[in-house]
Design a protein around this motif. Structure first.
Motif, mmCIF file in Angstrom:
data_model
loop_
_atom_site.group_PDB
_atom_site.id
_atom_site.type_symbol
_atom_site.label_atom_id
_atom_site.label_comp_id
_atom_site.label_asym_id
_atom_site.label_seq_id
_atom_site.Cartn_x
_atom_site.Cartn_y
_atom_site.Cartn_z
ATOM 1 N N TRP B 12 0.829 -1.205 0.000
ATOM 2 C CA TRP B 12 0.000 0.000 0.000
ATOM 3 C C TRP B 12 0.862 1.254 0.000
ATOM 4 N N LEU B 13 2.063 1.147 0.531
ATOM 5 C CA LEU B 13 2.929 2.332 0.554
ATOM 6 C C LEU B 13 3.384 2.720 -0.844
ATOM 7 N N HIS B 14 3.612 1.681 -1.689
ATOM 8 C CA HIS B 14 3.996 1.983 -3.071
ATOM 9 C C HIS B 14 2.883 2.717 -3.786
ATOM 10 N N ARG B 15 1.639 2.419 -3.381
ATOM 11 C CA ARG B 15 0.516 2.958 -4.141
ATOM 12 C C ARG B 15 0.090 4.335 -3.674
ATOM 13 N N SER B 16 0.581 4.749 -2.541
ATOM 14 C CA SER B 16 0.137 6.057 -2.061
ATOM 15 C C SER B 16 0.893 7.162 -2.806
ATOM 16 N N ASN B 17 0.310 8.329 -2.786
ATOM 17 C CA ASN B 17 0.855 9.447 -3.556
ATOM 18 C C ASN B 17 2.195 9.922 -2.981
ATOM 19 N N PRO B 18 3.248 9.904 -3.809
ATOM 20 C CA PRO B 18 4.582 10.225 -3.278
ATOM 21 C C PRO B 18 4.671 11.589 -2.612
ATOM 22 N N TYR B 135 7.018 13.619 -10.478
ATOM 23 C CA TYR B 135 5.730 13.902 -11.123
ATOM 24 C C TYR B 135 4.713 14.379 -10.091
ATOM 25 N N ALA B 136 4.714 13.713 -8.930
ATOM 26 C CA ALA B 136 3.762 14.090 -7.887
ATOM 27 C C ALA B 136 4.059 15.499 -7.378
ATOM 28 N N LEU B 137 5.359 15.797 -7.193
ATOM 29 C CA LEU B 137 5.707 17.119 -6.676
ATOM 30 C C LEU B 137 5.300 18.210 -7.663
ATOM 31 N N GLN B 139 2.801 18.073 -9.737
ATOM 32 C CA GLN B 139 1.351 18.213 -9.812
ATOM 33 C C GLN B 139 0.711 18.611 -8.491
ATOM 34 N N ARG B 140 1.298 18.150 -7.389
ATOM 35 C CA ARG B 140 0.661 18.410 -6.099
ATOM 36 C C ARG B 140 1.172 19.673 -5.421
ATOM 37 N N VAL B 141 2.470 19.942 -5.521
ATOM 38 C CA VAL B 141 2.974 21.122 -4.813
ATOM 39 C C VAL B 141 3.586 22.142 -5.770
ATOM 40 N N ARG B 142 3.290 21.999 -7.037
ATOM 41 C CA ARG B 142 3.712 22.979 -8.033
ATOM 42 C C ARG B 142 5.222 23.209 -8.047
ATOM 43 N N LEU B 143 5.964 22.152 -7.874
ATOM 44 C CA LEU B 143 7.414 22.266 -8.058
ATOM 45 C C LEU B 143 7.668 22.600 -9.520
ATOM 46 N N SER B 144 8.557 23.552 -9.760
ATOM 47 C CA SER B 144 8.810 23.948 -11.145
ATOM 48 C C SER B 144 9.359 22.768 -11.947
ATOM 49 N N PRO B 145 8.803 22.534 -13.130
ATOM 50 C CA PRO B 145 9.280 21.417 -13.954
ATOM 51 C C PRO B 145 10.781 21.511 -14.236
ATOM 52 N N LYS B 146 11.315 22.700 -14.203
ATOM 53 C CA LYS B 146 12.745 22.891 -14.434
ATOM 54 C C LYS B 146 13.546 22.024 -13.462
ATOM 55 N N TYR B 226 2.161 12.856 -18.136
ATOM 56 C CA TYR B 226 1.994 11.476 -18.588
ATOM 57 C C TYR B 226 1.503 10.611 -17.442
ATOM 58 N N TYR B 227 2.100 10.798 -16.288
ATOM 59 C CA TYR B 227 1.655 10.044 -15.127
ATOM 60 C C TYR B 227 0.759 10.921 -14.279
ATOM 61 N N ASP B 228 -0.419 10.409 -14.044
ATOM 62 C CA ASP B 228 -1.349 11.084 -13.173
ATOM 63 C C ASP B 228 -0.853 10.871 -11.741
ATOM 64 N N SER B 229 -1.195 11.781 -10.864
ATOM 65 C CA SER B 229 -0.747 11.604 -9.490
ATOM 66 C C SER B 229 -1.910 11.848 -8.535
ATOM 67 N N PRO B 230 -2.846 10.905 -8.511
ATOM 68 C CA PRO B 230 -4.084 11.130 -7.757
ATOM 69 C C PRO B 230 -3.906 10.871 -6.259
ATOM 70 N N VAL B 231 -4.836 11.409 -5.493
ATOM 71 C CA VAL B 231 -4.887 11.100 -4.069
ATOM 72 C C VAL B 231 -5.893 9.977 -3.895
ATOM 73 N N THR B 232 -5.490 8.913 -3.229
ATOM 74 C CA THR B 232 -6.369 7.737 -3.123
ATOM 75 C C THR B 232 -6.528 7.307 -1.683
ATOM 76 N N LYS B 233 -7.265 6.221 -1.520
ATOM 77 C CA LYS B 233 -7.467 5.693 -0.171
ATOM 78 C C LYS B 233 -6.149 5.219 0.437
ATOM 79 N N TYR B 234 -5.190 4.876 -0.418
ATOM 80 C CA TYR B 234 -3.913 4.418 0.113
ATOM 81 C C TYR B 234 -3.202 5.521 0.900
#
Ligand SMILES: Nc1ncnc2c1ncn2[C@@H]1O[C@H](COP(=O)(O)OP(=O)(O)OP(=O)(O)O)[C@@H](O)[C@H]1O
Ligand SMILES: Nc1ncnc2c1ncn2[C@@H]1O[C@H](COP(=O)(O)OP(=O)(O)OP(=O)(O)O)[C@@H](O)[C@H]1O
Ligand SMILES: [Mg+2]
Ligand SMILES: [Mg+2]
Lengths: 203, 268, 551
Positions: B12-18, B135-137, B139-146, B226-234
């Motif tokens: 479950w830890l692998h599946r949670s949002n990084p 990818y998660a950073l 999408q979730r915390v607006r880390l600059s793609p740079k 390309y990779y979605d980074s959703p928040v899930t039950k995990y």
């Protein structure tokens, strides 16, 4: 259309992708050196009490080297974080605390460079940045390792050794390395080109 | 071929949002730093060691191999404190060394804490891929793609740098520079290895950055992922399990204390 | 004729371009003007180091937007939407996996996620890269596959203009054919600018050829057919490839030497030579392999059941990408673990260390990637490094020999006299001259153009007069002049009793010059056949006892 020098110059103000990528890659290479250095440190530790501090300055090398190469605000901090990131990613036993240390050390080094308005790239300033990073690590140590509870002479010995080694390794040695890299011509394309070179176009 | 850092099974830890996981782990880190009782740090170390072995999804031997590094972390955190720490109830002293009851337990406490830190860090690393994290950073915390793409690209460049080290050794052997031995050889090491390695890595980084920009990478522009980074039950699961671990450690320390000592910063 | 649309639109227009690399002595381009029309297929041709790659980067907008190089132009119109395939397949990818790399491009274009997969798959099909699963690490791809991936990611940008910098340099003939086929398949309505030394595959379908001279100025510009007809002599003079270059250079194989031939190597003191050739069967092999195999990661990467190398041999090692050719050479050098017997003359080294030492003593080696070879910071030093370490070695041997006689207990490390140093420098310069690198003696090796790097790496190995020369694709990325100069050097070495083992994808070399052709496939030497030439052809050697002289 003729004065083609200026747009490139203005583009180079902030951190470009190249700057960031080079910083990260340099730090990662140093991150690998850190891995090796861990054993150097343990061997050095056998000399006398706290003698491993003699080689401690290496852990701050990423920030000074990256700054000496790229000479822009922010790279010292990014470099420290990137080096820590590598160590963590390779399963270091020290874990997330490295991230805390790297942020404090990077910020401290960054402060010194900022104090000289990012213009001064001498060995002394690099050395001072190294010492500042050592001070940053002291701050982290206080929270993390209760170092204020050491016997006073141990505190003094430990941190003066660390400051000296930071000055020498992170400052002076990295300055030398940066100079060698400059001689090898790698930094040429990282820095703004001399006005003179543009003038030579009309020759 | 399977690489070393590849889990056997996904937990479950692998599946949670990084990104959220990172937040949870930073929270854990802060909690651990603020733990000043040796009983609490002892139980934290034990519980996270258990979690590491059961939730990382790696075979036991690999986890054990990685965890063996904790011994060194434990030593480096505790030995200096044990030998040179302040304290009033002296047990043993010899020259500059003086072991007191306070410093001894304080050292142990630091050691336990460092094991807890190590376990937490390793647990995070073993259950998160770099690509996923960045990818998660973004999408979730607006880390600059740079920054995100610089880190991801450098992960590709690093093995090349290591390969280069081997190649260099070969080149020197082939070109007949292997003759010199001993100290003069050691002194040449930086010149022969470190410098070219760095120079080459820098050049490669520049070329890669240029290639990325030619592919129309622009940190300022809107982009898709390309990779979605959703928040899930995990994520809820991960959060709850970590919370449970922390609370369990606190409860155990309260009800089943082993050392029965107070705050380690004062004299316990 | 060109597939230009009714209205002739320009794709790129550069007028009066002046460009100079920082620190370089001279301008690379002095008032260069080039205009390319939309939809044209253009081939840029010119001697190595004339600035083709640089011009391509200007056309792609990389100079000065991404890399700052001092330049100015009266008019600089470059295409908005370009796809670029770089020469080096290693550094143009930024993500670890194939699908991620292609997705990176789509992300930059803000393509919705649902559309990504189908488009990635379509692009891979388009370039003929058939992978069962696109999520595989890029590091696992072979050279040819990487080059195709680079093309796929350039195509995903849907560029109007495609810029290709020697995309087929390291590919086997089959790979070359397929990658050009892939380019042609997507060439519809696109402007394509190609830099390429190997012209056979492209010459038939480009609309226009632009020929440069060594100083960066234009020589000719026009349809391929008329260029090669009208300017043939010029091309030959400047050492630029044209369709009949090979047959012109080596028309009657044995009779005369080629026009590009420079002065012969002067001192061959350490190699026996004289005038009356002997029979091949009497020659002592320099190298003998029996049940020899090279291992990579515990697995056999190349296996040789039995083979010999005679003095005077020029062996062309051929085979598809990934067959194990480089592995074989690395194994011979003792750089990869190996099994079986490998004798140098009669000497059979035992143990890894002895193997390595024997290899370094008897063989000079050139890596496939020229940058791997460089160990110093200056072009001149690169060549003198070899000479110096050799001279020091000799001196040490001498001292050791001499001191043994006198009974002197300590052997001091050999120091070279100033005179020796001067000699070394002169010889190094002479070699740089032969390889067209004399102007760059003070430069850092990494700042050379790709072809120049390649030549430098070969020069630094060839300069040592070791009996055996192992070359891994020495002629890739070379213009005609330098290719022939290199081959002539090999001929000279052969003539004085050396042997050359050369990996090459160039069929002409195998057909015209080789004395033997080794074919490696699937990690095995499958064919070892002799050609029309024998190892005593055109050589002036009579071997004494090879053992005594060489080993
Ligand atoms: N960064 C640099 N600094 C200084 N000089 C450079 C640099 N890059 C290239 N040069 C020089 O500019 C010239 C043109 O280089 P370029 O790579 O464009 O050549 P090229 O025509 O592509 O050659 P090749 O066919 O060998 O690839 C060469 O003489 C090279 O030595
Ligand atoms: N560094 C490496 N690590 C592991 N395997 C490798 C490495 N380099 C090559 N290989 C593998 O070994 C095999 C032989 O590779 P080698 O480089 O000898 O091929 P080659 O015949 O020289 O091909 P090319 O014509 O592309 O240079 C290939 O299947 C390749 O995938
Ligand atoms: Mg080129
Ligand atoms: Mg090869």
């Amino acid at each position: 259309m003729s004065a083609k020098g200026s747009p490139a110059a203005s583009r180079r103000k902030g951190l470009t992708l190249t700057d960031v990528l080079v910083t990260v890659v340099v730090s990662l290479v140093l991150g690998v050196v850190y891995h090796v250095w861990a054993s150097v440190s343990s061997i050095a530790g056998l000399l006398f009490i706290q003698s491993d501090e003699l080689v401690y300055g290496m852990w701050f090398a990423a920030s000074t080297l990256a700054f000496l190469l790229i000479r822009k605000p922010g790279v010292a901090l990014i470099a420290e974080i990137a080096a820590a990131h590598l160590e963590i990613a390779f399963g270091s036993a020290y874990g997330i605390q490295l991230l805390l240390y790297s942020v404090l050390q990077g910020l401290a080094a960054e402060l010194i460079f900022a104090a000289f308005r990012y213009r001064n790239t001498s060995a002394v300033v690099a050395g001072l940045a190294g010492v500042a990073a050592a001070a940053g690590s002291l701050l982290a140590d206080i929270y993390y390792g209760y170092v204020t509870e050491y016997a006073t002479w141990v505190i003094v010995l430990k941190y003066s050794l660390r400051a000296i080694s930071s000055f020498v390794i992170a400052g002076w040695l990295m300055y030398g390395l940066a100079k060698l890299l400059e001689r090898a011509g790698v930094t040429q394309s990282l820095r703004p080109v001399d006005r003179k070179e543009y003038d030579a176009l009309d020759g | 071929m399977k690489r070393f850092f590849e889990p056997d099974r996904k937990t479950w830890l692998h599946r949670s949002n990084p990104a959220l996981k990172l937040a949870v782990f930073v929270g854990l880190f802060v909690w651990t730093v603020l733990t000043h009782r040796i009983d609490a740090s002892f139980y934290l170390a034990c519980l996270f060691l258990l979690l590491l072995f059961f939730a990382s999804g790696y075979p036991l031997w690999k986890t054990a191999l990685l965890a063996s590094g904790f011994a060194l972390a434990f030593a480096s955190a505790s030995v200096t404190m044990i030998l040179f720490g302040k304290g009033s109830e002296i047990w043993w002293s010899w020259g500059p060394v003086s072991i007191s009851k306070e410093s001894f337990y304080r050292g142990l406490h630091l050691g336990f804490r460092s094991i807890a830190f190590g376990c937490q860090g390793l647990l995070f690393v073993l259950t998160t891929t770099s690509t996923g994290l960045f990818y998660a950073l973004m999408q979730r915390v607006r880390l600059s793609p740079k920054y995100a793409y610089s880190f991801m690209a450098s992960i590709r460049l690093l093995p090349m740098a290591l390969e280069e080290l081997r190649i260099r050794r070969d080149a020197l052997a082939v070109r007949g520079a292997g003759g010199k031995k001993g100290a003069s050889r050691l002194l040449q090491m930086p010149e022969l290895y470190a410098l070219p390695l760095l120079a080459q890595s820098i050049r490669r980084a520049q070329r890669t950055a240029a290639a990325m920009e030619v592919k129309r990478f622009d940190a300022g522009r809107r982009r898709t992922y390309y990779y979605d980074s959703p928040v899930t039950k995990y994520d809820a699961g991960a959060f709850l399990v970590m919370l449970a671990a922390v609370l369990a450690a606190a409860l155990l320390a309260q009800n089943l204390p082993i050392f029965e000592l107070g705050d380690m910063r004062m004299n316990p | 004729m060109p597939l230009v649309e009714q209205k002739e639109e320009t794709a790129a227009d550069i007028q009066g371009l002046r460009l100079k690399f920082p620190g370089a002595a001279d301008l690379l381009f002095r008032d260069l003007s080039v205009k390319i029309l939309r939809g044209e297929k253009v081939l840029l041709l010119g001697p190595s180091g004339c600035g083709k790659s640089t011009l391509l980067q200007v056309l792609g907008g990389m100079i000065p937007r991404v890399t700052e190089v001092p330049m100015k132009a009266a008019r600089l119109e470059v295409p908005e939407s370009v796809g670029f395939v770089f020469q080096d397949p290693e550094t143009q990818f930024c993500m670890p996996h194939v699908d991620e790399e292609l997705a990176f491009v789509l992300e930059n274009l803000a393509v919705p996620v649902q559309e990504m997969r189908p488009r990635i798959e379509a692009a891979l099909r388009q370039v003929g890269l058939n992978l069962p699963d696109a999520h595989i690490p890029i590091g696992n791809l072979s050279q040819g596959m990487k080059q195709r991936l680079a093309l796929a990611s350039a195509l995903l940008l849907e560029p109007e203009t495609l810029l290709l910098d020697e995309p087929s340099a390291l590919l086997d003939p089959e790979g070359r054919r397929t990658i050009w086929e892939a380019v042609r398949n997507v060439s519809d309505r696109r402007t394509i600018v190609i830099v390429e030394h190997r012209i056979e595959e492209v010459i038939d379908w480009v609309d226009r050829v632009i020929v440069f001279q060594a100083d960066g100025s234009l020589v000719a510009d026009g349809p391929a057919e008329s260029i090669f007809r009208r300017h043939r002599n010029q091309l030959r003079e400047y050492g630029i490839w044209y369709p009949e270059a090979w047959s012109d250079a080596y028309a009657p194989i044995t009779e005369s030497k080629s026009p590009a031939l420079a002065d012969p190597i002067e001192d061959q003191a350490d190699c026996p030579n004289s005038s009356a050739p002997r029979l091949e069967s009497e020659l002592q092999p320099l190298l003998r392999l029996e049940q020899f195999s090279v291992l990579r990661g515990g697995k056999e990467a190349c296996r040789v059941d039995s083979a010999i190398v005679l003095p005077g041999d020029l062996i062309a090692v051929t085979g598809p990408n990934g067959a194990g050719k480089s592995s074989l050479l690395l194994g011979l050098m003792g750089l990869l673990p190996r099994r079986g017997l490998c004798r140098y003359g009669e000497y059979l080294p035992e143990g890894r260390r002895a193997e390595r030492e024997a290899a370094a003593k008897h063989m000079a080696f050139v890596f496939q990637n020229p940058e791997f070879q460089f160990v110093t910071n200056r072009v001149l030093d690169e060549v003198s490094f070899t000479l110096r370490s050799e001279a020091e070695h000799n001196l040490q041997q001498e001292r050791r020999g001499g001191s043994a006689r006198i009974g002197w207990p300590f052997v001091r490390r050999g120091r070279l006299t100033a005179e020796d140093e001067g000699k070394i420098e002169r010889r190094a310069l002479e070699f740089l001259h032969r390889f067209g690198l004399a102007d760059y003696a003070e430069r850092h090796p990494y700042l050379l153009s790709l072809g120049q790097k390649r030549r430098l790496s070969v020069a630094s190995a060839v300069v040592s007069a070791k009996p055996l020369l192992l070359l891994d694709e020495p002629t890739f990325g070379q213009d005609a002049r330098n290719t022939f100069a290199m081959l002539n050097l090999c001929e000279e070495l052969r003539a004085s009793g050396h042997a050359v083992l050369m990996i090459t994808h160039e069929t002409e070399i195998a057909q015209r010059l080789a004395t033997r052709v080794w074919r490696v496939e699937n990690g095995k030497l499958v064919d070892d056949r002799s050609t029309a030439r024998s190892c005593t052809d055109g050589t002036r050697l009579v071997m004494g006892d090879a053992d005594e002289t060489f080993f």
